[in-house]
Design a protein around this motif. Structure first.
Motif, PDB file in Angstrom:
ATOM      1  N   UNK A 199       0.838  -1.178   0.000  1.00 35.32           N
ATOM      2  CA  UNK A 199       0.000   0.000   0.000  1.00 35.32           C
ATOM      3  C   UNK A 199       0.878   1.234   0.000  1.00 35.32           C
ATOM      4  N   UNK A 200       0.237   2.403  -0.019  1.00 32.56           N
ATOM      5  CA  UNK A 200       1.001   3.638  -0.053  1.00 32.56           C
ATOM      6  C   UNK A 200       1.215   4.205   1.331  1.00 32.56           C
ATOM      7  N   UNK A 201       0.906   3.418   2.373  1.00 28.47           N
ATOM      8  CA  UNK A 201       1.187   3.853   3.743  1.00 28.47           C
ATOM      9  C   UNK A 201       2.625   3.553   4.080  1.00 28.47           C
ATOM     10  N   UNK A 218      -4.122   1.594  -0.395  1.00 27.09           N
ATOM     11  CA  UNK A 218      -3.284   1.939  -1.547  1.00 27.09           C
ATOM     12  C   UNK A 218      -3.662   3.290  -2.152  1.00 27.09           C
ATOM     13  N   UNK A 219      -4.895   3.723  -1.892  1.00 25.83           N
ATOM     14  CA  UNK A 219      -5.349   5.007  -2.425  1.00 25.83           C
ATOM     15  C   UNK A 219      -4.913   6.176  -1.559  1.00 25.83           C
ATOM     16  N   UNK A 220      -4.407   5.881  -0.374  1.00 27.13           N
ATOM     17  CA  UNK A 220      -3.965   6.959   0.505  1.00 27.13           C
ATOM     18  C   UNK A 220      -2.709   7.617  -0.065  1.00 27.13           C
ATOM     19  N   UNK A 221      -2.695   8.938  -0.151  1.00 31.90           N
ATOM     20  CA  UNK A 221      -1.463   9.602  -0.592  1.00 31.90           C
ATOM     21  C   UNK A 221      -0.414   9.569   0.513  1.00 31.90           C
ATOM     22  N   UNK A 222       0.818   9.827   0.137  1.00 28.71           N
ATOM     23  CA  UNK A 222       1.890   9.874   1.120  1.00 28.71           C
ATOM     24  C   UNK A 222       1.721  11.080   2.029  1.00 28.71           C
ATOM     25  N   UNK A 223       2.247  10.954   3.241  1.00 30.02           N
ATOM     26  CA  UNK A 223       2.142  12.045   4.207  1.00 30.02           C
ATOM     27  C   UNK A 223       2.766  13.316   3.637  1.00 30.02           C
ATOM     28  N   UNK A 224       2.045  14.429   3.781  1.00 34.37           N
ATOM     29  CA  UNK A 224       2.546  15.707   3.302  1.00 34.37           C
ATOM     30  C   UNK A 224       2.106  16.057   1.901  1.00 34.37           C
ATOM     31  N   UNK A 225       1.543  15.086   1.169  1.00 39.02           N
ATOM     32  CA  UNK A 225       1.098  15.364  -0.190  1.00 39.02           C
ATOM     33  C   UNK A 225      -0.257  16.084  -0.174  1.00 39.02           C
ATOM     34  N   UNK A 226      -0.563  16.757  -1.273  1.00 36.61           N
ATOM     35  CA  UNK A 226      -1.840  17.449  -1.426  1.00 36.61           C
ATOM     36  C   UNK A 226      -2.964  16.429  -1.559  1.00 36.61           C
ATOM     37  N   UNK A 227      -4.032  16.624  -0.767  1.00 35.89           N
ATOM     38  CA  UNK A 227      -5.204  15.724  -0.827  1.00 35.89           C
ATOM     39  C   UNK A 227      -6.450  16.579  -0.650  1.00 35.89           C
ATOM     40  N   UNK A 233     -13.253  13.269   1.480  1.00 34.83           N
ATOM     41  CA  UNK A 233     -14.622  12.883   1.844  1.00 34.83           C
ATOM     42  C   UNK A 233     -15.065  11.659   1.061  1.00 34.83           C
ATOM     43  N   UNK A 234     -14.711  11.629  -0.228  1.00 34.56           N
ATOM     44  CA  UNK A 234     -15.069  10.474  -1.037  1.00 34.56           C
ATOM     45  C   UNK A 234     -14.395   9.209  -0.505  1.00 34.56           C
ATOM     46  N   UNK A 235     -13.133   9.332  -0.085  1.00 34.41           N
ATOM     47  CA  UNK A 235     -12.410   8.170   0.463  1.00 34.41           C
ATOM     48  C   UNK A 235     -13.070   7.686   1.746  1.00 34.41           C
TER      49      UNK A 235
END
Length: 266
Positions: A199-201, A218-227, A233-235
């Motif tokens: 996953x992306x964690x 796996x859909x989680x962005x890396x820490x510090x990235x723009x989200x 909310x969709x996630x």
């Protein structure tokens, strides 16, 4: 007495001359590529073993001819075939050099070093650029090659070394080539697969997660990235739906956690 001394000296000189013109270290008169071609012919036409006369015909030569006997002897010296009772049989090394895998490259290395002269030259020059042809010929003579055969020894040595990959294309140095398994993915690909599997964690999620949950992670962005908030909310909505589908609610009117109600005596 003088006559006897002269006779003894003449006999000694004759013996020395014969010794001087006979190579005292083994080397093939045909190069490694030609030996592999011979092994390939056996494999293609007979599988693993055949009569030497048949092999000669398949190669467009005669069994008693010097060319065929030279190539046959070279293939045996490289360790690609065994001979006996009029037959030529592939060894395991012979099968390896014909394989469509890393075994082929590894097999060529082993075959090259099976030759006594080539192994001695490798031990002497490994890691360094090979000297010019005249110097190579001087070295092979010092190692035991007959002066009459020094040119041929040098030619088969250079051709075989090049075919087996011992002459580095970038530096020209004489070095054993590295072997990377053909079916082993590149390091970048392996690292990418690891990241995808984890996953992306941070890769510390517990084992046994439902595939839907793994997909969420796996859909989680890396820490510090723009989200963007809308995507967050969709996630979360998707996560709530998945959790509702794969996990059970606590029965209405019960107390405590579900696992506290289990009867572990059963």
């Amino acid at each position: 007495m003088a006559g006897n001394d002269n006779g003894a000296t003449a006999e000694t000189q004759t013996a020395d001359d014969k010794k001087r013109f006979r190579s005292e270290i083994g080397f093939p008169y045909s190069d490694l590529e030609s030996a592999v071609e011979l092994a390939q012919t056996i494999n293609d036409r007979a599988g693993s073993s055949c009569e030497a006369e048949e092999l000669a015909v398949w190669m467009g030569q005669t069994a008693s001819g010097g060319t065929f006997r030279t190539r046959l002897g070279a293939a045996k010296m490289f360790g690609l075939i065994d001979t006996g009772q009029g037959r030529a049989t592939l060894t395991q090394l012979g099968r390896d050099v014909l394989a469509n895998s890393a075994n082929a490259a590894s097999g060529r290395i082993t075959a090259f070093l099976n030759v006594e002269l080539f192994k001695a030259m490798y031990d002497q020059f490994k890691g360094h650029a090979l000297p010019p042809p005249p110097a190579i010929e001087r070295h092979v003579v010092e190692l035991g090659v007959s002066p009459k055969q020094k040119e041929r020894a040098r030619q088969t040595f250079i051709k075989s070394a090049d075919y087996a990959g011992f002459i580095d294309a970038a530096t020209g140095r004489f070095v054993k080539p590295g072997i990377v398994p053909r079916d082993e993915p590149p390091l970048e690909k392996r690292e990418e697969d690891k990241r995808r599997d984890k996953g992306s964690g941070d890769g510390n999620e517990p084992p046994g997660l439902h595939p839907f949950v793994q997909g969420l992670l796996r859909e989680l962005p890396k820490a510090g990235e723009l989200w963007p908030e809308e995507k967050r909310k969709l996630w979360l909505d998707t996560a709530a739906s998945i959790f509702k589908m794969i996990y059970r609610d606590q029965p209405v009117g019960t107390e405590g956690l579900p696992w506290q109600k289990e009867d572990f005596t059963k």
